[in-house]
Write a protein that holds these residues in place. Structure first.
Motif, mmCIF file in Angstrom:
data_model
loop_
_atom_site.group_PDB
_atom_site.id
_atom_site.type_symbol
_atom_site.label_atom_id
_atom_site.label_comp_id
_atom_site.label_asym_id
_atom_site.label_seq_id
_atom_site.Cartn_x
_atom_site.Cartn_y
_atom_site.Cartn_z
ATOM 1 N N LEU A 18 0.684 -0.177 -0.491
ATOM 2 C CA LEU A 18 0.365 -1.544 -0.075
ATOM 3 C C LEU A 18 1.142 -1.908 1.179
ATOM 4 O O LEU A 18 2.114 -1.241 1.552
ATOM 5 N N VAL A 65 2.526 -5.358 3.659
ATOM 6 C CA VAL A 65 2.738 -6.795 3.861
ATOM 7 C C VAL A 65 2.300 -7.124 5.283
ATOM 8 O O VAL A 65 2.975 -6.789 6.255
ATOM 9 N N ARG A 107 1.158 -12.459 5.862
ATOM 10 C CA ARG A 107 1.819 -12.544 4.560
ATOM 11 C C ARG A 107 0.841 -12.299 3.418
ATOM 12 O O ARG A 107 0.824 -13.012 2.412
ATOM 13 N N VAL A 141 -0.288 -9.208 0.880
ATOM 14 C CA VAL A 141 0.003 -7.873 0.375
ATOM 15 C C VAL A 141 -1.331 -7.212 0.048
ATOM 16 O O VAL A 141 -2.026 -7.628 -0.872
ATOM 17 N N ARG A 188 -2.734 -0.586 2.515
ATOM 18 C CA ARG A 188 -2.307 -0.228 3.866
ATOM 19 C C ARG A 188 -3.419 0.502 4.601
ATOM 20 O O ARG A 188 -4.060 1.401 4.065
ATOM 21 N N VAL A 192 5.805 -0.453 -0.745
ATOM 22 C CA VAL A 192 5.149 -1.014 -1.924
ATOM 23 C C VAL A 192 4.001 -0.079 -2.305
ATOM 24 O O VAL A 192 3.140 0.228 -1.475
ATOM 25 N N THR A 196 4.592 -8.952 -8.358
ATOM 26 C CA THR A 196 4.714 -8.173 -7.118
ATOM 27 C C THR A 196 5.394 -8.987 -6.039
ATOM 28 O O THR A 196 6.266 -8.493 -5.308
ATOM 29 N N VAL A 207 8.944 -8.049 -4.204
ATOM 30 C CA VAL A 207 9.059 -7.899 -2.752
ATOM 31 C C VAL A 207 10.132 -8.831 -2.206
ATOM 32 O O VAL A 207 10.960 -8.439 -1.370
ATOM 33 N N CYS A 224 8.981 -5.823 8.916
ATOM 34 C CA CYS A 224 9.228 -6.622 7.718
ATOM 35 C C CYS A 224 10.409 -7.575 7.876
ATOM 36 O O CYS A 224 10.638 -8.406 7.010
ATOM 37 N N TYR A 280 2.931 -15.214 -0.056
ATOM 38 C CA TYR A 280 2.141 -14.004 -0.027
ATOM 39 C C TYR A 280 0.880 -14.171 -0.878
ATOM 40 O O TYR A 280 0.886 -14.860 -1.881
ATOM 41 N N VAL A 290 -1.371 -11.626 -2.951
ATOM 42 C CA VAL A 290 -1.350 -10.239 -3.421
ATOM 43 C C VAL A 290 -2.756 -9.883 -3.903
ATOM 44 O O VAL A 290 -3.286 -10.569 -4.772
#
Length: 259
Positions: free
Chosen positions: A92, A94, A98, A100, A103, A115, A219, A223, A239, A257, A259
Protein backbone atom coordinates in the motif's frame (compact mmCIF):
# COMPACT_ATOMS: atom_id res chain seq x y z
CA UNK A 1 -47.01 -45.97 2.90
CA UNK A 2 -48.88 -46.80 -0.30
CA UNK A 3 -45.76 -48.39 -1.79
CA UNK A 4 -45.20 -50.41 1.40
CA UNK A 5 -48.79 -51.71 1.34
CA UNK A 6 -48.51 -52.51 -2.38
CA UNK A 7 -45.32 -54.46 -1.84
CA UNK A 8 -46.92 -56.51 0.93
CA UNK A 9 -50.15 -57.24 -0.91
CA UNK A 10 -49.08 -57.36 -4.55
CA UNK A 11 -45.52 -58.73 -4.30
CA UNK A 12 -46.45 -62.10 -5.83
CA UNK A 13 -47.91 -60.37 -8.90
CA UNK A 14 -44.77 -58.33 -9.68
CA UNK A 15 -43.18 -61.45 -11.19
CA UNK A 16 -45.52 -61.02 -14.16
CA UNK A 17 -44.32 -57.46 -15.00
CA UNK A 18 -42.06 -57.62 -18.10
CA UNK A 19 -38.52 -56.50 -17.38
CA UNK A 20 -38.49 -54.47 -20.59
CA UNK A 21 -41.32 -52.29 -19.27
CA UNK A 22 -39.48 -51.82 -15.95
CA UNK A 23 -36.35 -50.82 -17.86
CA UNK A 24 -38.32 -48.29 -19.85
CA UNK A 25 -39.88 -46.92 -16.69
CA UNK A 26 -36.44 -46.54 -15.11
CA UNK A 27 -35.10 -44.77 -18.19
CA UNK A 28 -37.98 -42.31 -18.23
CA UNK A 29 -37.58 -41.63 -14.51
CA UNK A 30 -33.82 -41.12 -14.86
CA UNK A 31 -34.30 -38.84 -17.86
CA UNK A 32 -36.68 -36.64 -15.86
CA UNK A 33 -34.08 -36.36 -13.08
CA UNK A 34 -31.57 -34.73 -15.46
CA UNK A 35 -31.72 -30.94 -15.38
CA UNK A 36 -30.19 -30.06 -18.75
CA UNK A 37 -30.48 -26.32 -18.17
CA UNK A 38 -28.63 -26.66 -14.88
CA UNK A 39 -25.89 -28.72 -16.56
CA UNK A 40 -25.46 -26.14 -19.35
CA UNK A 41 -25.29 -23.40 -16.70
CA UNK A 42 -22.54 -25.25 -14.79
CA UNK A 43 -20.57 -26.03 -17.95
CA UNK A 44 -20.58 -22.37 -18.98
CA UNK A 45 -19.76 -21.03 -15.50
CA UNK A 46 -16.10 -22.08 -15.25
CA UNK A 47 -13.69 -24.87 -16.08
CA UNK A 48 -13.72 -25.82 -12.40
CA UNK A 49 -17.49 -26.46 -12.39
CA UNK A 50 -17.42 -28.06 -15.82
CA UNK A 51 -14.72 -30.49 -14.69
CA UNK A 52 -16.73 -31.47 -11.60
CA UNK A 53 -19.85 -32.13 -13.68
CA UNK A 54 -17.99 -34.30 -16.20
CA UNK A 55 -16.06 -36.26 -13.56
CA UNK A 56 -19.21 -36.93 -11.54
CA UNK A 57 -21.15 -37.99 -14.64
CA UNK A 58 -18.40 -40.34 -15.82
CA UNK A 59 -18.14 -41.80 -12.32
CA UNK A 60 -21.86 -42.54 -12.36
CA UNK A 61 -21.47 -44.46 -15.62
CA UNK A 62 -18.27 -46.32 -14.76
CA UNK A 63 -18.52 -46.88 -10.99
CA UNK A 64 -22.13 -46.35 -9.99
CA UNK A 65 -24.52 -43.64 -8.93
CA UNK A 66 -24.09 -44.28 -5.20
CA UNK A 67 -20.33 -43.71 -5.42
CA UNK A 68 -20.43 -40.92 -8.02
CA UNK A 69 -21.60 -38.41 -5.41
CA UNK A 70 -18.69 -39.33 -3.13
CA UNK A 71 -16.27 -39.03 -6.05
CA UNK A 72 -17.66 -35.60 -6.95
CA UNK A 73 -17.36 -34.35 -3.36
CA UNK A 74 -13.80 -35.69 -3.03
CA UNK A 75 -12.68 -34.13 -6.31
CA UNK A 76 -14.27 -30.79 -5.38
CA UNK A 77 -12.32 -30.77 -2.10
CA UNK A 78 -9.06 -31.64 -3.88
CA UNK A 79 -9.60 -28.86 -6.43
CA UNK A 80 -10.77 -26.35 -3.81
CA UNK A 81 -7.67 -26.48 -1.59
CA UNK A 82 -5.24 -24.97 -4.18
CA UNK A 83 -7.76 -22.25 -5.02
CA UNK A 84 -8.34 -21.37 -1.36
CA UNK A 85 -4.60 -21.40 -0.68
CA UNK A 86 -4.01 -18.36 -2.88
CA UNK A 87 -2.91 -15.63 -0.51
CA UNK A 88 -2.50 -12.16 -1.98
CA UNK A 89 0.01 -9.63 -0.68
CA UNK A 90 -0.15 -6.01 -1.83
CA UNK A 91 2.03 -3.06 -0.95
CA UNK A 92 0.00 0.00 0.00
CA UNK A 93 0.98 3.62 -0.48
CA UNK A 94 0.19 6.84 1.38
CA UNK A 95 -0.58 9.27 -1.44
CA UNK A 96 -0.08 13.06 -1.28
CA UNK A 97 -3.87 13.31 -0.93
CA UNK A 98 -3.56 11.26 2.29
CA UNK A 99 -5.20 8.21 0.80
CA UNK A 100 -3.86 4.76 1.67
CA UNK A 101 -4.22 2.77 -1.53
CA UNK A 102 -2.49 0.13 -3.60
CA UNK A 103 0.96 1.25 -4.68
CA UNK A 104 1.38 2.08 -8.38
CA UNK A 105 4.62 1.71 -10.36
CA UNK A 106 4.74 5.47 -10.76
CA UNK A 107 4.62 6.13 -7.00
CA UNK A 108 7.89 7.06 -5.30
CA UNK A 109 9.50 4.54 -2.98
CA UNK A 110 9.15 5.28 0.72
CA UNK A 111 12.24 4.73 2.84
CA UNK A 112 10.69 5.15 6.29
CA UNK A 113 7.37 3.27 6.54
CA UNK A 114 6.14 0.36 4.42
CA UNK A 115 2.50 -0.77 4.44
CA UNK A 116 1.48 -4.23 3.22
CA UNK A 117 -1.93 -5.84 2.95
CA UNK A 118 -2.58 -9.59 3.14
CA UNK A 119 -5.80 -11.07 1.79
CA UNK A 120 -7.01 -14.66 1.71
CA UNK A 121 -7.50 -17.80 3.77
CA UNK A 122 -4.86 -18.12 6.48
CA UNK A 123 -4.88 -21.92 6.78
CA UNK A 124 -2.25 -24.64 6.34
CA UNK A 125 -2.75 -24.79 2.57
CA UNK A 126 -1.53 -21.19 2.27
CA UNK A 127 1.54 -21.65 4.50
CA UNK A 128 4.05 -21.85 1.64
CA UNK A 129 2.48 -18.83 -0.04
CA UNK A 130 2.63 -16.93 3.25
CA UNK A 131 6.31 -17.80 3.62
CA UNK A 132 7.04 -16.46 0.14
CA UNK A 133 5.23 -13.20 0.89
CA UNK A 134 7.16 -12.74 4.14
CA UNK A 135 10.44 -13.35 2.30
CA UNK A 136 9.46 -10.77 -0.33
CA UNK A 137 8.55 -8.22 2.35
CA UNK A 138 11.84 -8.79 4.16
CA UNK A 139 13.82 -8.40 0.94
CA UNK A 140 12.03 -5.20 -0.07
CA UNK A 141 12.26 -3.42 3.27
CA UNK A 142 15.88 -4.53 3.69
CA UNK A 143 16.81 -3.13 0.28
CA UNK A 144 15.14 0.20 1.09
CA UNK A 145 16.46 0.40 4.65
CA UNK A 146 12.99 0.51 6.20
CA UNK A 147 12.65 -0.24 9.90
CA UNK A 148 8.91 0.35 10.36
CA UNK A 149 6.39 -1.93 8.62
CA UNK A 150 2.61 -1.95 8.91
CA UNK A 151 1.12 -5.35 8.10
CA UNK A 152 -2.62 -5.12 7.44
CA UNK A 153 -4.40 -8.37 8.36
CA UNK A 154 -8.00 -7.22 8.10
CA UNK A 155 -8.70 -9.36 5.03
CA UNK A 156 -7.25 -12.67 6.22
CA UNK A 157 -9.69 -15.32 7.39
CA UNK A 158 -9.74 -18.61 9.29
CA UNK A 159 -6.23 -18.56 10.81
CA UNK A 160 -4.85 -21.90 11.94
CA UNK A 161 -1.80 -22.93 13.96
CA UNK A 162 0.46 -23.46 10.92
CA UNK A 163 0.08 -19.91 9.57
CA UNK A 164 0.12 -18.37 13.05
CA UNK A 165 3.44 -20.11 13.60
CA UNK A 166 4.72 -18.63 10.32
CA UNK A 167 3.62 -15.20 11.55
CA UNK A 168 5.45 -15.74 14.83
CA UNK A 169 8.69 -16.64 13.02
CA UNK A 170 8.32 -13.52 10.86
CA UNK A 171 7.83 -11.29 13.90
CA UNK A 172 10.72 -12.84 15.83
CA UNK A 173 13.07 -12.57 12.87
CA UNK A 174 12.08 -8.95 12.26
CA UNK A 175 12.52 -8.16 15.95
CA UNK A 176 16.00 -9.67 15.96
CA UNK A 177 16.88 -7.52 12.94
CA UNK A 178 15.74 -4.34 14.70
CA UNK A 179 12.61 -3.99 12.58
CA UNK A 180 9.25 -2.91 14.02
CA UNK A 181 6.23 -4.74 12.62
CA UNK A 182 2.82 -3.26 13.42
CA UNK A 183 -0.11 -5.65 12.99
CA UNK A 184 -3.16 -3.67 11.86
CA UNK A 185 -6.76 -4.73 11.41
CA UNK A 186 -6.60 -7.79 13.65
CA UNK A 187 -9.92 -9.62 13.57
CA UNK A 188 -11.33 -11.04 16.83
CA UNK A 189 -10.51 -14.67 15.98
CA UNK A 190 -6.89 -13.89 15.08
CA UNK A 191 -6.45 -11.59 18.07
CA UNK A 192 -7.89 -14.25 20.38
CA UNK A 193 -5.44 -16.82 19.01
CA UNK A 194 -2.50 -14.46 19.57
CA UNK A 195 -3.64 -13.85 23.14
CA UNK A 196 -3.98 -17.59 23.87
CA UNK A 197 -0.51 -18.20 22.43
CA UNK A 198 0.87 -15.42 24.68
CA UNK A 199 2.34 -13.30 21.91
CA UNK A 200 2.23 -10.28 24.22
CA UNK A 201 4.77 -11.95 26.53
CA UNK A 202 7.54 -11.39 23.99
CA UNK A 203 6.06 -8.86 21.54
CA UNK A 204 5.00 -5.36 22.65
CA UNK A 205 1.19 -5.24 22.83
CA UNK A 206 1.15 -1.63 21.59
CA UNK A 207 2.11 -2.99 18.17
CA UNK A 208 -1.24 -4.77 17.87
CA UNK A 209 -4.06 -2.72 16.33
CA UNK A 210 -7.37 -4.65 16.41
CA UNK A 211 -10.15 -3.78 14.01
CA UNK A 212 -12.63 -1.85 16.09
CA UNK A 213 -15.62 0.37 15.45
CA UNK A 214 -13.85 3.70 15.74
CA UNK A 215 -13.63 6.93 13.82
CA UNK A 216 -10.39 5.89 12.16
CA UNK A 217 -9.45 2.43 10.97
CA UNK A 218 -6.81 0.24 12.56
CA UNK A 219 -4.58 0.75 9.54
CA UNK A 220 -4.75 4.50 10.05
CA UNK A 221 -3.85 4.18 13.71
CA UNK A 222 -0.92 1.91 12.89
CA UNK A 223 0.43 4.29 10.23
CA UNK A 224 0.12 7.26 12.56
CA UNK A 225 1.85 5.30 15.33
CA UNK A 226 4.72 4.42 12.97
CA UNK A 227 5.18 8.10 12.08
CA UNK A 228 5.14 9.02 15.76
CA UNK A 229 7.94 6.53 16.42
CA UNK A 230 10.07 8.03 13.67
CA UNK A 231 9.17 11.63 14.55
CA UNK A 232 11.88 14.07 13.49
CA UNK A 233 14.17 11.26 12.33
CA UNK A 234 12.06 10.77 9.23
CA UNK A 235 14.42 11.22 6.28
CA UNK A 236 11.95 10.18 3.58
CA UNK A 237 10.90 13.20 1.54
CA UNK A 238 7.63 11.54 0.63
CA UNK A 239 6.26 10.48 3.99
CA UNK A 240 7.76 13.30 6.06
CA UNK A 241 4.87 15.45 4.90
CA UNK A 242 2.44 12.99 6.54
CA UNK A 243 4.26 12.52 9.82
CA UNK A 244 2.89 15.65 11.46
CA UNK A 245 -0.85 16.19 11.65
CA UNK A 246 -1.94 19.82 11.42
CA UNK A 247 -4.18 21.15 14.15
CA UNK A 248 -7.71 21.27 12.71
CA UNK A 249 -9.94 24.29 12.98
CA UNK A 250 -12.97 22.11 13.61
CA UNK A 251 -13.39 18.43 14.34
CA UNK A 252 -15.34 18.03 11.08
CA UNK A 253 -12.42 19.45 9.10
CA UNK A 254 -9.97 16.81 10.24
CA UNK A 255 -9.42 14.59 7.22
CA UNK A 256 -6.40 12.42 7.74
CA UNK A 257 -6.41 9.26 5.63
CA UNK A 258 -8.85 7.35 3.51
CA UNK A 259 -7.96 3.65 3.62
Amino acid sequence: MIVAVAVLLLAPLTRYIPKASLAGLLLVTAFRLIDFERIRYALRASRYDAGLVLITALSALVIGVEFAILVGVAVSIVLFVPRAAKLKATELFVSPERVVRERLPSDPECTSVAVYDLEGELFFGAALELDRHFETINAQVEARGIRHVVLRLKRVRNPDVVCIEKLEHFLRESQSNGRIILLAGLRPELLAALVKLQFSDWYPPERFFPEEDERYSATLRAVRYAYSLIANANTCAHCAQHSVEPIPVREDDRLYYLV
